[in-house]
Every structure is written in structure tokens, then in C-alpha cells.
Design a protein around this motif. Sequence first.
Motif, PDB file in Angstrom:
ATOM      1  N   GLY A  22       0.601  -1.215  -0.008  1.00  0.00           N
ATOM      2  CA  GLY A  22       0.117  -0.171   0.013  1.00  0.00           C
ATOM      3  C   GLY A  22       0.880   1.389  -0.023  1.00  0.00           C
ATOM      4  O   GLY A  22       0.465   2.107  -0.650  1.00  0.00           O
ATOM      5  N   ASP A  23       1.987   1.312   0.656  1.00  0.00           N
ATOM      6  CA  ASP A  23       2.903   2.372   0.717  1.00  0.00           C
ATOM      7  C   ASP A  23       3.588   2.556  -0.742  1.00  0.00           C
ATOM      8  O   ASP A  23       3.729   3.795  -1.120  1.00  0.00           O
ATOM      9  N   ALA A  24       3.770   1.453  -1.308  1.00  0.00           N
ATOM     10  CA  ALA A  24       4.376   1.678  -2.506  1.00  0.00           C
ATOM     11  C   ALA A  24       3.522   2.167  -3.448  1.00  0.00           C
ATOM     12  O   ALA A  24       4.074   2.780  -4.340  1.00  0.00           O
ATOM     13  N   ILE A  25       2.255   1.757  -3.508  1.00  0.00           N
ATOM     14  CA  ILE A  25       1.346   2.210  -4.429  1.00  0.00           C
ATOM     15  C   ILE A  25       1.003   3.655  -4.187  1.00  0.00           C
ATOM     16  O   ILE A  25       0.967   4.766  -5.104  1.00  0.00           O
ATOM     17  N   ALA A  38       4.000   5.677  -5.534  1.00  0.00           N
ATOM     18  CA  ALA A  38       4.064   5.790  -6.952  1.00  0.00           C
ATOM     19  C   ALA A  38       2.972   6.830  -7.553  1.00  0.00           C
ATOM     20  O   ALA A  38       3.135   7.586  -8.320  1.00  0.00           O
ATOM     21  N   ALA A  39       1.812   6.632  -6.953  1.00  0.00           N
ATOM     22  CA  ALA A  39       0.590   7.607  -7.187  1.00  0.00           C
ATOM     23  C   ALA A  39       1.125   9.051  -6.938  1.00  0.00           C
ATOM     24  O   ALA A  39       0.634   9.865  -7.762  1.00  0.00           O
ATOM     25  N   ASP A  40       1.924   9.238  -5.940  1.00  0.00           N
ATOM     26  CA  ASP A  40       2.355  10.750  -5.539  1.00  0.00           C
ATOM     27  C   ASP A  40       3.326  11.069  -6.688  1.00  0.00           C
ATOM     28  O   ASP A  40       3.452  12.208  -7.398  1.00  0.00           O
ATOM     29  N   GLU A  41       4.079  10.090  -7.266  1.00  0.00           N
ATOM     30  CA  GLU A  41       5.065  10.199  -8.419  1.00  0.00           C
ATOM     31  C   GLU A  41       4.390  10.846  -9.634  1.00  0.00           C
ATOM     32  O   GLU A  41       4.718  11.890 -10.337  1.00  0.00           O
ATOM     33  N   VAL A  42       3.533  10.208  -9.711  1.00  0.00           N
ATOM     34  CA  VAL A  42       2.577  10.246 -11.152  1.00  0.00           C
ATOM     35  C   VAL A  42       1.855  11.708 -11.114  1.00  0.00           C
ATOM     36  O   VAL A  42       1.841  12.471 -11.778  1.00  0.00           O
TER      37      VAL A  42
END
Length: 57
Positions: A39-42, A45-49
Amino acid sequence: MKKLSYLFIALFSLSLITTSCREEKSTGEKIEEAVDDTGDAIEDAADEVEDAVDDNK
């Protein structure tokens, strides 16, 4: 003096025995940790996008 030395040796040995054992996680705890990490990784990744989209505007 000799008894005091034996007492310190005994206490030191006891402390080594009790602190050298490591805690093992149960299967449920391992699964929960893996789900949290995923969940943290997702989320990262969403923040980076989101940052990439904001930079391209």
C-alpha cells in the motif's frame, strides 16, 4: 567477594540468555506487513505520477 562475583556472572548470563532470543513474526503479521508495504509503494507511485502530471502542465 567471591559470592558477589558469582552473582554478577549469573546475572550477566541470564541477561545474555533473555536478550539473545529474537522475536519471530507469525504468518498473519508477515502478511499484514507485506500488505502495508505494498500500500505504501502504491501511494508513493501515485504521488510521483501526480507530481509528473503537475510538472507537465
